[in-house]
Write a protein that holds these residues in place. Sequence first.
Motif, short mmCIF file in Angstrom:
data_model
loop_
_atom_site.label_atom_id
_atom_site.label_comp_id
_atom_site.label_asym_id
_atom_site.label_seq_id
_atom_site.Cartn_x
_atom_site.Cartn_y
_atom_site.Cartn_z
N ARG A 1 0.84 -1.21 0.00
CA ARG A 1 0.00 0.00 0.00
C ARG A 1 0.87 1.25 0.00
NH1 ARG A 1 -5.06 1.26 3.16
NH2 ARG A 1 -5.29 3.48 2.71
N MET A 2 2.03 1.18 0.71
CA MET A 2 2.87 2.37 0.81
C MET A 2 3.77 2.56 -0.41
SD MET A 2 3.97 1.89 4.74
CE MET A 2 4.96 3.34 4.99
N LEU A 3 4.35 1.44 -0.91
CA LEU A 3 5.38 1.59 -1.94
C LEU A 3 4.86 1.44 -3.36
CD1 LEU A 3 8.31 -0.39 -0.28
CD2 LEU A 3 7.76 2.01 -0.08
N CYS A 4 3.83 0.63 -3.55
CA CYS A 4 3.31 0.49 -4.91
C CYS A 4 1.78 0.53 -4.88
CB CYS A 4 3.85 -0.75 -5.60
SG CYS A 4 4.06 -2.17 -4.53
N PRO A 5 1.23 1.68 -4.50
CA PRO A 5 -0.23 1.74 -4.38
C PRO A 5 -0.92 1.75 -5.74
CG PRO A 5 0.72 3.90 -4.01
CD PRO A 5 1.86 2.97 -4.26
N VAL A 6 -2.07 1.12 -5.79
CA VAL A 6 -2.94 1.23 -6.98
C VAL A 6 -4.29 1.72 -6.47
CG1 VAL A 6 -1.88 -0.50 -8.49
CG2 VAL A 6 -3.43 -1.24 -6.73
N GLU B 1 6.88 12.55 2.53
CA GLU B 1 7.61 13.25 3.60
C GLU B 1 8.56 12.29 4.31
OE1 GLU B 1 4.89 15.10 6.28
OE2 GLU B 1 3.76 15.96 4.60
N HIS B 2 8.24 11.00 4.25
CA HIS B 2 9.05 10.03 4.99
C HIS B 2 9.91 9.17 4.10
CE1 HIS B 2 6.75 10.98 8.55
NE2 HIS B 2 5.69 10.95 7.78
N PHE B 3 9.54 9.11 2.84
CA PHE B 3 10.24 8.20 1.95
C PHE B 3 10.21 8.76 0.53
CE2 PHE B 3 10.06 4.33 -0.80
CZ PHE B 3 11.32 3.86 -0.50
N THR B 4 11.36 9.16 0.04
CA THR B 4 11.39 9.68 -1.32
C THR B 4 12.20 8.74 -2.20
OG1 THR B 4 13.18 11.05 -0.52
CG2 THR B 4 11.09 12.17 -0.93
N TYR B 5 11.53 8.17 -3.12
CA TYR B 5 12.21 7.26 -4.02
C TYR B 5 11.48 7.31 -5.35
CZ TYR B 5 14.62 3.11 -5.60
OH TYR B 5 15.41 2.26 -6.30
N SER B 6 12.22 7.68 -6.39
CA SER B 6 11.53 7.99 -7.65
C SER B 6 11.05 6.74 -8.41
CB SER B 6 12.46 8.82 -8.54
OG SER B 6 13.69 8.15 -8.61
N ASP C 1 16.66 14.39 7.72
CA ASP C 1 16.59 15.81 8.06
C ASP C 1 15.22 16.36 7.68
OD1 ASP C 1 16.59 16.29 5.36
OD2 ASP C 1 18.73 16.80 5.25
N SER C 2 15.03 17.66 7.91
CA SER C 2 13.68 18.23 7.71
C SER C 2 13.23 18.15 6.24
CB SER C 2 13.65 19.68 8.19
OG SER C 2 14.75 20.35 7.60
N ASP C 3 14.19 18.01 5.30
CA ASP C 3 13.79 17.88 3.88
C ASP C 3 13.55 16.43 3.49
OD1 ASP C 3 14.23 20.58 3.66
OD2 ASP C 3 16.36 20.29 3.17
N GLY C 4 13.73 15.53 4.43
CA GLY C 4 13.50 14.12 4.12
C GLY C 4 14.76 13.41 3.65
N ALA C 5 15.90 14.15 3.57
CA ALA C 5 17.15 13.48 3.13
C ALA C 5 17.70 12.61 4.27
CB ALA C 5 18.17 14.53 2.73
N VAL C 6 18.26 11.46 3.89
CA VAL C 6 18.76 10.53 4.92
C VAL C 6 20.20 10.88 5.29
CG1 VAL C 6 19.30 8.11 5.38
CG2 VAL C 6 17.23 8.70 4.14
#
Length: 821
Positions: free
Chosen positions: A318-323, A343-348, A461-466
């Motif tokens: 549901r989180m990573l590959c929602p349809v 906001e918690h996970f940015t992955y293109s 960090d606040s921008d979501g970068a790890v």
Amino acid sequence: MAESVVPTFGRPWTALQPALSQAMLDAVSSLGFENMTPVQEATIPAFIQNRDVVVEAATGSGKTLSFLIPMLELLQRKRTRLSHTEVGAIVISPTRELARQIFTVLQELLKLTGLSYTAHLVVGGSSSATNTADEMSVLKELGPDILIGTPGRLEDVLCGRLRNGKRLKSGMITASGGVRGRPSASAAKLEVLVLDEADRLLDMGFEASLTAIFSTLPKQRRTGLFSATMSEALGQLVRTGLRNPVRVQVQVRDRTTDGSGGAERRIPASLAIRYLVCPPDRKLAQILRLIQTTGSLKYIVYFSTCAAVDYFYRLLRRMLCPVPAVVPGGKRAMREEKDRLREHFTYSASISVHSLHGQMVQSKRQATYESFSAIPPGEAAVLLCTDVASRGLDIPDVDCVIQWDPPTDPKSFAHRCGRTARAGRSGKALVFLSPGAEETYIDFLALRKIPMSPADYLWQDSDGAVTTEAPADAVSLVVEEEEDEDEDDLDETGDDEELDEEALKNKEDEQKKRRRKRRCRNQDQLSKYPADTRSDALLELVRGLAATDRDIYDRGKLAFVSFVQSYSKHEASFIFRLKELPIIEVAKGFALLHLPSMPELRGRPVSRFVPFAIDTDTIPLLDSKREAHRLEKLEKAKLAATEAKPDDSDSDSKGKKKKQKKKNNTDAWTDAKEAKDRARERKLKRIKRRDAVASVEEARLMQEIEDPKIREAMAKDPLLAKRMISRRDKSLRDMAEISAQKSQRSRQSEQRSLDDIIADAKSTKRYQQDSSSSSDEDSWEALARKEAIRKKLAAKSKQRKRFTFNPGFSDNEEEENNDST
Ligand SMILES: Nc1ncnc2c1ncn2[C@@H]1O[C@H](COP(=O)(O)OP(=O)(O)OP(=O)(O)O)[C@@H](O)[C@H]1O
């Protein structure tokens, strides 16, 4: 990104003595294998020269060819020909997937060599008896030269346990243990027997099937036992009927910068294992942050229960590959949900999520295994699974293995990690440990020659970068000392029943203090960790998802309960102690909306858990049909509850007084019973502890005897050798005695529980009849008997329910239990 390293292979195949047949040399060269791996170089000549072999080599070191090649060579050299129903070679594997994989490699070899042996895959999980019957008729028609399978189904075939594709009922087994069915194949002229993952097969779970299979085999045969953790099974080897075996142990050494050999290790040199000690509610955030930083890799994440796999599979999908179909509210809601997640996970790129465990139907298991194996390098994919996928599977290009929790069976640890870093390729593994007692696991593994190094905690960090730097706003948690109410773990030594009341009270006070101190120490451990507000926010987001999807909500609860239950089944119980598990943080980590009511939460700091503000009855199922059915059932249950409620006006003060009197009467009796139960529980714990100490001692002695230095010393000094062996024998005798005592105790405890039931029933009757009445003993006995039968039936029906609603513990034994069609 995992880099490829040049594997250290041995000599070319042509250097083998005695030489392989030309067809075999051509086949390995067509597979692109120029040189042998060390285990192949050591094992193949011995096996071909008719020696039994016991082989221990790290995961991914090429053990499969080490037994398939000599097996085919030995079959070719066999002087007498096999008849149409006779089996020449058998390979036994603990799981269906592994059996299938070995079968695929064998078929490839047969194709490339042009050998005309007929090989059959003999595993359970056929969708119907008709399919099984078809498989058996194919086997009979083509002739069973080579069988590769799992213990249960091989037993069916070799011992004649099948009729019309159905397993015969135990009633059809003769008094001598034989079966009335007809074997589908005869192993009387067997040439080669191989047990892959032999230590697992020699565990108690497969004992009955293996004994039955061995009884059909000739004594004159070649036997090979293979595993990455073979030394763990040395005590049971005698059961396999090995004759003067050659022991092949391929040692791996740590890599050192100067090229000199480092310390010995039981895992591949190209595998780097890290551990992260962190509160259990941070694991989900850590995994997502790891995926975010490492890029497009292939991950396997291990859980100890099927229920946990199911839950996180639904959640991550549901989180990573929602349809839109799986997000209530359609496309728009899905977009909003994605934005919140970003906001918690940015992955293109997209990430595919897969799941595999022993409670899935076989066709789905197979499809998952194939689709995950087919994912090419450079594509991000996650497989969530249990230990059913821990041994032997050769899934290509796995970059990283993550263990959400350490395995219940410590042997599985190396096997799980070994799904990466295969055949010289490099790979990474990560295991999560809770602060406190679990940290001992690091030393425990180091003793087993599995070195690990610490991993960095990942922040956002606040921008979501790890990043690995803690943000400025991270503060230390302040944990209040909880009041200890737990009363059921008071005893550590001695027999309390023999102590007088005052001494008992003093002892209880002292133990309470000790326990509080221990728990505070654990809380101190937790409080060392600065707060991770972004991880907490992620868990709130997940709770939001559970609040809109009943499937996720229900599975979350089930996963938590099954995790707690499996935790108490850890074999290394001196490390994984339920009493010291930060259970509230575990519940938070499962993103529960409310804490379930379970005895394990008694006396725990439940105030640290903030329940989610929702009436859980209102959480909908996403499937409209199932939801309508659920609502209908709920309505009926509510109606039945209102009807059953007694009218308040009926309950006058007289009735209340009567109830109170009755309660007072029963209280003293209940207290006495509880005290008795507690005493019994304490006694059981003592016995368990004693057993554990004895088995650790035995393992230590076995290890000592296996230690090459000690063996060398023993060879030089016969007196020392005699002393060591007599110590080991004594320990084995002790173990046998303990197990005899154990079975006697269990018989006694069965008898005791029946006595208890009778006593309970008598007391119940006494209270019901008002204590003054003098009811005769015989009617009590009759009542007690009835009560015992009623309780037994209730317990049985409860068990049945539990079976159909299995929360899904570790499914290691799946072949043993599920092999029937
Ligand atoms: N001589 C060789 N040269 C190169 N690659 C090889 C060679 N032999 C085997 N391999 C490859 O190594 C990989 C691992 O082999 P295999 O599955 O037999 O390992 P294993 O020791 O049985 O591992 P596990 O203990 O996990 O079961 C396979 O992909 C196989 O094709």
